[in-house]
Scaffold this active site. Structure first.
Site, PDB file in Angstrom:
ATOM      1  N   CYS A  92      16.734   7.164  41.940  1.00 24.66           N
ATOM      2  CA  CYS A  92      15.976   6.343  42.969  1.00 24.66           C
ATOM      3  C   CYS A  92      16.187   4.954  42.413  1.00 24.66           C
ATOM      4  CB  CYS A  92      14.481   6.856  42.843  1.00 24.66           C
ATOM      5  SG  CYS A  92      13.791   6.776  41.122  1.00 24.66           S
TER       6      CYS A  92
ATOM      7  N   HIS B  67      14.972  12.339  33.018  1.00 24.20           N
ATOM      8  CA  HIS B  67      14.722  13.907  32.995  1.00 24.20           C
ATOM      9  C   HIS B  67      16.164  14.542  33.420  1.00 24.20           C
ATOM     10  CE1 HIS B  67      10.934  14.239  32.104  1.00 24.20           C
ATOM     11  NE2 HIS B  67      10.457  13.471  32.840  1.00 24.20           N
TER      12      HIS B  67
ATOM     13  N   HIS C 220       0.534  13.764  33.617  1.00 24.04           N
ATOM     14  CA  HIS C 220       1.778  13.043  33.954  1.00 24.04           C
ATOM     15  C   HIS C 220       1.894  11.896  33.203  1.00 24.04           C
ATOM     16  CE1 HIS C 220       5.207  11.072  35.999  1.00 24.04           C
ATOM     17  NE2 HIS C 220       5.407  12.431  36.174  1.00 24.04           N
TER      18      HIS C 220
ATOM     19  N   GLU D  71       2.971   8.869  34.149  1.00 25.72           N
ATOM     20  CA  GLU D  71       2.741   7.969  35.038  1.00 25.72           C
ATOM     21  C   GLU D  71       0.936   7.835  35.237  1.00 25.72           C
ATOM     22  OE1 GLU D  71       4.462   8.005  38.941  1.00 25.72           O
ATOM     23  OE2 GLU D  71       2.795   7.107  39.703  1.00 25.72           O
TER      24      GLU D  71
ATOM     25  N   SER E  52      11.233  17.737  38.363  1.00 29.08           N
ATOM     26  CA  SER E  52      10.440  18.391  39.298  1.00 29.08           C
ATOM     27  C   SER E  52      10.713  17.988  40.742  1.00 29.08           C
ATOM     28  CB  SER E  52       8.897  17.945  39.154  1.00 29.08           C
ATOM     29  OG  SER E  52       8.665  16.835  39.583  1.00 29.08           O
ATOM     30  N   ASN E  53      11.311  16.699  40.912  1.00 29.62           N
ATOM     31  CA  ASN E  53      11.789  16.404  42.274  1.00 29.62           C
ATOM     32  C   ASN E  53      13.013  17.199  42.324  1.00 29.62           C
ATOM     33  OD1 ASN E  53      14.399  14.377  41.986  1.00 29.62           O
ATOM     34  ND2 ASN E  53      13.262  14.035  40.257  1.00 29.62           N
TER      35      ASN E  53
ATOM     36  N   SER F 264      16.869  11.565  38.920  1.00 29.91           N
ATOM     37  CA  SER F 264      17.242  11.448  37.695  1.00 29.91           C
ATOM     38  C   SER F 264      18.779  11.676  37.445  1.00 29.91           C
ATOM     39  CB  SER F 264      16.609  12.122  36.507  1.00 29.91           C
ATOM     40  OG  SER F 264      15.361  12.150  37.153  1.00 29.91           O
TER      41      SER F 264
HETATM   42 FE1  F3S Z   1       9.852   5.636  43.328  1.00 27.65          FE
HETATM   43 FE2  F3S Z   1      11.521   6.052  41.453  1.00 27.65          FE
HETATM   44 FE3  F3S Z   1       9.848   4.087  41.256  1.00 27.65          FE
HETATM   45  S1  F3S Z   1      10.495   7.871  42.411  1.00 27.65           S
HETATM   46  S2  F3S Z   1       8.155   5.217  42.301  1.00 27.65           S
HETATM   47  S3  F3S Z   1      11.597   4.411  42.781  1.00 27.65           S
HETATM   48  S4  F3S Z   1      10.650   5.309  39.501  1.00 27.65           S
END
Ligand code: F3S
Length: 289
Positions: A12, A40, A123, A125, A219-220, A262
């Site tokens: 991502c 991960h 988590h 975050e 997890s994703n 990841s």
């Molecule tokens: Fe989304 Fe990846 Fe940021 S899942 S919140 S772009 S770290």
């Protein structure tokens, strides 16, 4: 045999950015230490390790002369301060989408409003975001935990970036019963997870076998597997090409491939090439027969 990639897959934006920032620091000759695993994915961590990137679990482990990395999940302001005091340089790779949630929480707390964050309390975050609204924030998993909240002062409701939209909105609705004040609901779910799931879902019905490339602890990636299994019985979560069982490809005409957020591009390419190669071998053996 045809290998089809989902429309959205792999790194991502936030993870890609974090890896690029680390690579840049390595390029400058820094001794780079990430607070917690940067991503991960074992293979990518191994590759970064070969470039001297190591992982620490506590800020206290950082030494002067070293570069500390804050990964995409972000950290609390206290941890950030500690790293800044100890390290020679801090590379803040907090994903901008997470920074947004941190700022929203901090602003609400400054106005003495409560903040409810929907997500997993343990988590990283969530621990980080909560730190931006000390004494004002609650992290709850879903609507079933709303009853345990106290009466709330004009609460701000935000979400962990990777949770399901339904969980968030159902919880936000239930929170309205906990206040006489105004409820501000801000959907801070990142679309990266959903986009990858939608793309996998669109492809799953068209293929005979589906490989999801990702870490077993990601997890994703595990969620992507579940999405693929809904329509494709032969869906497999793999970390490396060695986990592919050739027998699973027998008779397959179309093979789908996707990857968790990841999973690096170089690993995806390597595995796709391997599947392609296996496909050619089985096509050849069919022709010979
Ligand atoms: Fe989304 Fe990846 Fe940021 S899942 S919140 S772009 S770290």
């Amino acid at each position: 045999m045809q290998v089809l990639l989902a429309d959205e897959y792999g790194f991502c934006f936030g993870v890609e950015r974090a890896v690029e920032m680390v690579e840049e620091a390595v390029g400058h000759g820094d001794t780079v230490r990430s607070l917690g695993p940067l991503i991960h994915n074992e293979q990518e961590m191994q590759r970064l390790g070969e470039h001297g990137v190591t992982t620490i679990s506590e800020p206290v482990q950082i030494k002067r002369g070293e570069t500390a990395v804050i990964r995409a999940h972000g950290v609390t302001p206290d941890v950030q301060r500690e790293l800044e005091e100890k390290a020679s340089k801090v590379v803040d790779a907090t994903c901008p989408f997470v920074t947004r949630v941190q700022k929203l929480a901090a602003r609400a707390a400054e106005k003495d409003r409560h903040v409810v964050i929907v997500g997993s309390p343990d988590h990283p975050e969530m621990i980080g975001v909560k730190g931006y609204a000390p004494d004002h924030a609650f992290v709850i998993r879903d609507e079933t935990e709303v009853a345990g909240l106290p009466r709330l002062r004009n609460p701000l409701v935000v979400s962990q970036t990777t949770i399901k939209a339904k969980t968030f909105f159902d919880t936000a609705e239930a929170i309205k019963t906990k206040t006489d004040g105004e409820v501000q609901v801000v959907n801070t779910i990142c679309s990266a997870t959903r986009d990858r799931q939608d793309a996998a879902r669109a492809l799953a019905g068209m293929v005979d076998v589906f490989y999801i490339i990702g870490g077993r602890h990601s997890s994703n990636s595990v969620k992507l597997l579940a999405v693929c299994e809904e329509q494709c019985r032969k869906s497999y979560l793999i970390e490396t090409k060695d986990e592919i069982d050739v027998a699973d490809l027998a008779g397959a005409e179309r093979v789908g491939v996707t990857a968790g957020a990841s999973t690096p591009q170089w690993l995806i390419r390597k595995i796709v090439e391997h599947i392609d190669h296996l496909g050619k071998l089985s096509d050849e053996s069919l022709t010979l027969a």
